[in-house]
Design a protein around this motif. Sequence first.
Motif, PDB file in Angstrom:
ATOM      1  N   VAL A 120       0.840  -1.204   0.000  1.00  0.00           N
ATOM      2  CA  VAL A 120       0.000   0.000   0.000  1.00  0.00           C
ATOM      3  C   VAL A 120       0.877   1.257   0.000  1.00  0.00           C
ATOM      4  N   LYS A 121       1.921   1.240   0.824  1.00  0.00           N
ATOM      5  CA  LYS A 121       2.802   2.417   0.888  1.00  0.00           C
ATOM      6  C   LYS A 121       3.514   2.632  -0.437  1.00  0.00           C
ATOM      7  N   ALA A 122       3.872   1.543  -1.113  1.00  0.00           N
ATOM      8  CA  ALA A 122       4.557   1.675  -2.410  1.00  0.00           C
ATOM      9  C   ALA A 122       3.658   2.370  -3.427  1.00  0.00           C
ATOM     10  N   SER A 123       2.354   2.264  -3.221  1.00  0.00           N
ATOM     11  CA  SER A 123       1.434   2.928  -4.151  1.00  0.00           C
ATOM     12  C   SER A 123       1.167   4.374  -3.710  1.00  0.00           C
ATOM     13  N   GLY A 124       1.831   4.790  -2.617  1.00  0.00           N
ATOM     14  CA  GLY A 124       1.812   6.199  -2.230  1.00  0.00           C
ATOM     15  C   GLY A 124       0.598   6.639  -1.441  1.00  0.00           C
ATOM     16  N   ARG A 125      -0.041   5.721  -0.735  1.00  0.00           N
ATOM     17  CA  ARG A 125      -1.199   6.125   0.061  1.00  0.00           C
ATOM     18  C   ARG A 125      -1.174   5.420   1.416  1.00  0.00           C
TER      19      ARG A 125
END
Length: 158
Positions: A120-125
């Motif tokens: 999820v963090k890799a997708s920036g949110r």
Amino acid sequence: MPKYSFTLNGEKVTVNAPGDLSVLWALRDKLGVTGPKYGCGINVCKACTSHINGKAFNPCSVQVGDIKTSDEITTIEGLPATVGAELHPMQEAWLDNDVAQCGYCQPGQIMAAVALVKEVKASGRAITDDDLDGLRNICRCGTYVRIREAIKAGAEQM
Ligand code: FES
Ligand code: FES
């Protein structure tokens, strides 16, 4: 018996095993790594959740013969080393929220949580309740409320 090599928790390992042995039993019985738990053996309960090349997988449902020499498997035992600490922030959050009851499902819960938060963090949110609804790790003790609180807290520290 054939030999299979891969990286486990940062170390090169080799197992002598029939190719159709599940990775879960290779880890537990051949390599003595017992963090990944056996629940169903058919990719349903998720008690065995570990990481392969940084992503969650269920070693009960992968044959050791399908593991490549270049593959890197991480179990709960190797999780702290991925952040160079005594405990991973998700494990700290687990302790802070007093999540575990019997404990059996908990290594799989933590490994699934870490993989989800990274994705999820890799997708920036930030992680949402919808993301958490996608986790399918079964807890027979019903610790789901504390699991969700701990994942949100751990995510903030990751
Ligand atoms: S033991 Fe692997 S999913 Fe149940
Ligand atoms: S803490 Fe007992 S099964 Fe989850």
